[in-house]
Design a protein around this motif. Sequence first.
Motif, PDB file in Angstrom:
ATOM      1  N   ARG A   1      88.581  -6.983  28.760  1.00 22.30           N
ATOM      2  CA  ARG A   1      89.096  -8.363  28.702  1.00 22.30           C
ATOM      3  C   ARG A   1      90.391  -8.389  29.032  1.00 22.30           C
ATOM      4  O   ARG A   1      91.027  -9.423  29.386  1.00 22.30           O
ATOM      5  CB  ARG A   1      88.960  -8.701  27.043  1.00 22.30           C
ATOM      6  N   ALA A   2      90.982  -7.290  29.206  1.00 23.42           N
ATOM      7  CA  ALA A   2      92.676  -7.108  29.533  1.00 23.42           C
ATOM      8  C   ALA A   2      92.804  -7.793  31.210  1.00 23.42           C
ATOM      9  O   ALA A   2      92.116  -7.282  31.933  1.00 23.42           O
ATOM     10  CB  ALA A   2      93.137  -5.869  29.491  1.00 23.42           C
ATOM     11  N   TYR A   3      93.838  -8.227  31.292  1.00 25.25           N
ATOM     12  CA  TYR A   3      94.174  -8.578  32.607  1.00 25.25           C
ATOM     13  C   TYR A   3      95.251  -7.312  33.190  1.00 25.25           C
ATOM     14  O   TYR A   3      95.124  -7.159  34.367  1.00 25.25           O
ATOM     15  CB  TYR A   3      95.337  -9.824  32.511  1.00 25.25           C
ATOM     16  N   ILE A   4      96.277  -6.988  32.532  1.00 29.05           N
ATOM     17  CA  ILE A   4      97.110  -5.744  32.835  1.00 29.05           C
ATOM     18  C   ILE A   4      96.808  -4.950  31.602  1.00 29.05           C
ATOM     19  O   ILE A   4      96.958  -5.136  30.371  1.00 29.05           O
ATOM     20  CB  ILE A   4      98.509  -6.023  33.160  1.00 29.05           C
ATOM     21  N   ILE A   5      96.960  -3.323  31.667  1.00 33.58           N
ATOM     22  CA  ILE A   5      97.229  -2.440  30.991  1.00 33.58           C
ATOM     23  C   ILE A   5      98.452  -1.822  30.863  1.00 33.58           C
ATOM     24  O   ILE A   5      98.721  -1.124  32.189  1.00 33.58           O
ATOM     25  CB  ILE A   5      96.026  -1.536  30.901  1.00 33.58           C
ATOM     26  N   LEU A   6      99.095  -1.784  29.731  1.00 39.15           N
ATOM     27  CA  LEU A   6     100.338  -0.880  29.612  1.00 39.15           C
ATOM     28  C   LEU A   6     100.157   0.336  28.836  1.00 39.15           C
ATOM     29  O   LEU A   6      99.736  -0.102  27.632  1.00 39.15           O
ATOM     30  CB  LEU A   6     101.683  -1.706  29.134  1.00 39.15           C
ATOM     31  N   THR A   7     100.409   1.379  29.339  1.00 40.47           N
ATOM     32  CA  THR A   7     100.061   2.740  28.458  1.00 40.47           C
ATOM     33  C   THR A   7     100.653   3.838  28.811  1.00 40.47           C
ATOM     34  O   THR A   7     101.252   4.047  29.925  1.00 40.47           O
ATOM     35  CB  THR A   7      98.388   2.817  28.456  1.00 40.47           C
TER      36      THR A   7
ATOM     37  N   SER B   1      98.964   6.605  27.554  1.00 43.02           N
ATOM     38  CA  SER B   1      97.661   7.297  27.514  1.00 43.02           C
ATOM     39  C   SER B   1      96.935   7.811  28.945  1.00 43.02           C
ATOM     40  O   SER B   1      96.824   7.215  29.708  1.00 43.02           O
ATOM     41  CB  SER B   1      96.711   6.501  26.773  1.00 43.02           C
ATOM     42  N   GLY B   2      96.787   9.274  28.911  1.00 44.52           N
ATOM     43  CA  GLY B   2      96.300   9.623  29.956  1.00 44.52           C
ATOM     44  C   GLY B   2      94.743   9.399  30.041  1.00 44.52           C
ATOM     45  O   GLY B   2      94.100   8.939  31.195  1.00 44.52           O
ATOM     46  N   GLY B   3      94.080   9.303  29.066  1.00 41.33           N
ATOM     47  CA  GLY B   3      92.603   8.894  29.078  1.00 41.33           C
ATOM     48  C   GLY B   3      92.369   7.505  29.438  1.00 41.33           C
ATOM     49  O   GLY B   3      91.589   7.182  30.236  1.00 41.33           O
ATOM     50  N   ILE B   4      93.370   6.644  28.889  1.00 40.74           N
ATOM     51  CA  ILE B   4      93.289   5.121  29.928  1.00 40.74           C
ATOM     52  C   ILE B   4      93.463   4.986  31.338  1.00 40.74           C
ATOM     53  O   ILE B   4      92.746   4.229  31.824  1.00 40.74           O
ATOM     54  CB  ILE B   4      93.988   4.329  28.784  1.00 40.74           C
ATOM     55  N   GLN B   5      94.393   6.105  31.515  1.00 40.09           N
ATOM     56  CA  GLN B   5      94.922   6.222  32.995  1.00 40.09           C
ATOM     57  C   GLN B   5      93.559   6.656  33.772  1.00 40.09           C
ATOM     58  O   GLN B   5      93.355   5.926  34.922  1.00 40.09           O
ATOM     59  CB  GLN B   5      95.932   7.138  33.218  1.00 40.09           C
TER      60      GLN B   5
ATOM     61  N   ARG C   1      88.283  -1.680  36.780  1.00 39.52           N
ATOM     62  CA  ARG C   1      89.169  -2.558  37.741  1.00 39.52           C
ATOM     63  C   ARG C   1      90.344  -3.027  37.104  1.00 39.52           C
ATOM     64  O   ARG C   1      90.694  -4.322  37.489  1.00 39.52           O
ATOM     65  CB  ARG C   1      88.223  -3.320  38.376  1.00 39.52           C
ATOM     66  N   LYS C   2      91.136  -2.274  36.475  1.00 37.05           N
ATOM     67  CA  LYS C   2      92.396  -3.020  35.780  1.00 37.05           C
ATOM     68  C   LYS C   2      93.696  -2.099  36.223  1.00 37.05           C
ATOM     69  O   LYS C   2      93.503  -0.973  36.458  1.00 37.05           O
ATOM     70  CB  LYS C   2      92.162  -2.586  34.305  1.00 37.05           C
ATOM     71  N   PRO C   3      94.667  -2.895  36.654  1.00 38.82           N
ATOM     72  CA  PRO C   3      95.851  -2.337  36.956  1.00 38.82           C
ATOM     73  C   PRO C   3      96.430  -1.845  35.769  1.00 38.82           C
ATOM     74  O   PRO C   3      96.531  -2.407  34.638  1.00 38.82           O
ATOM     75  CB  PRO C   3      96.766  -3.616  37.555  1.00 38.82           C
ATOM     76  N   VAL C   4      97.001  -0.601  35.933  1.00 38.78           N
ATOM     77  CA  VAL C   4      97.715  -0.013  34.839  1.00 38.78           C
ATOM     78  C   VAL C   4      99.321   0.466  35.084  1.00 38.78           C
ATOM     79  O   VAL C   4      99.823   0.960  36.066  1.00 38.78           O
ATOM     80  CB  VAL C   4      97.100   1.515  34.657  1.00 38.78           C
ATOM     81  N   LEU C   5     100.141  -0.069  34.219  1.00 35.26           N
ATOM     82  CA  LEU C   5     101.724   0.370  34.326  1.00 35.26           C
ATOM     83  C   LEU C   5     101.710   1.249  33.233  1.00 35.26           C
ATOM     84  O   LEU C   5     101.593   1.386  32.247  1.00 35.26           O
ATOM     85  CB  LEU C   5     102.284  -0.868  34.228  1.00 35.26           C
ATOM     86  N   VAL C   6     102.094   2.527  33.552  1.00 38.43           N
ATOM     87  CA  VAL C   6     102.266   3.681  32.816  1.00 38.43           C
ATOM     88  C   VAL C   6     103.561   3.645  32.324  1.00 38.43           C
ATOM     89  O   VAL C   6     104.837   3.731  33.130  1.00 38.43           O
ATOM     90  CB  VAL C   6     102.124   5.037  33.713  1.00 38.43           C
ATOM     91  N   LEU C   7     103.733   3.873  30.874  1.00 44.84           N
ATOM     92  CA  LEU C   7     104.954   3.982  30.287  1.00 44.84           C
ATOM     93  C   LEU C   7     105.759   5.121  29.871  1.00 44.84           C
ATOM     94  O   LEU C   7     105.829   5.530  28.996  1.00 44.84           O
ATOM     95  CB  LEU C   7     104.771   2.981  28.908  1.00 44.84           C
TER      96      LEU C   7
ATOM     97  N   LEU D   1     104.308   4.004  37.749  1.00 48.96           N
ATOM     98  CA  LEU D   1     105.192   4.452  36.678  1.00 48.96           C
ATOM     99  C   LEU D   1     106.301   3.386  36.238  1.00 48.96           C
ATOM    100  O   LEU D   1     106.987   3.049  37.377  1.00 48.96           O
ATOM    101  CB  LEU D   1     105.803   5.978  37.008  1.00 48.96           C
ATOM    102  N   VAL D   2     106.651   3.251  35.018  1.00 47.29           N
ATOM    103  CA  VAL D   2     107.443   2.020  35.031  1.00 47.29           C
ATOM    104  C   VAL D   2     108.327   2.717  33.765  1.00 47.29           C
ATOM    105  O   VAL D   2     109.536   1.915  33.660  1.00 47.29           O
ATOM    106  CB  VAL D   2     106.923   0.800  34.536  1.00 47.29           C
TER     107      VAL D   2
END
Length: 205
Positions: A110-116, A118-122, A129-135, A152-153
């Motif tokens: 359901r997400a539009y963007i994922i901030l995480t 977590s290696g597994g979620i990456q 098909r979700k963009p990931v910003l890695v915290l 990487l953010v």
Amino acid sequence: WVTGNTVIDALSAILVDKRFQSLDVDIPVRNEHRLILVTAHRRESFGEGIKNICWALRRIVERYPDVEIVWPVHLNENVQKPVYHILGGIDRVHLLRPLEYLQLLKVMQRAYIILTDSGGIQEEAPTLRKPVLVLRETTERPEGVDAGIARLVGTDIDHVTNEVCRLLESQEEYQKMVPSYNPYGDGKASLRIVQILLSGSGKPG
């Protein structure tokens, strides 16, 4: 041999399972709103890192009235205390208890963007098909970053805020990060492994 990760095989099987497809996760997010899923629990972020993430999220949700945040909060008190202190009671911020795996996958869908962090979620997000910003400042999974589908953010307030805003405000920037493939696997790793074992070859082909 390079086979891909069998985790992606499992994920691919789950996504087509009718029981998963009919699973309902009760999250009070309006259908027309954009959902940002957040997970953060790494020890390196305890203290200022977690606080900075929270303040960045407050800025974002206050700036965009069509954005809602869902954060299944890790039970470690180093995460719980700052998250609930800074984000508790904020409109359109949903702080949840940790979700079961299939429930989390539903929210990821359901997400539009994922901030995480977590290696597994990456690894799993590209299949969805979700963009990931890695915290984080670094990642042990650089393939997503190299492919341009993860970024990487870190935990700096301004940096996190600016990178999220970039994706919320520009469809062009967003589409650049929508994965067209998963660099961690295509769902056929197990088949490749079986074929390699049955071939009896002691050397990579």
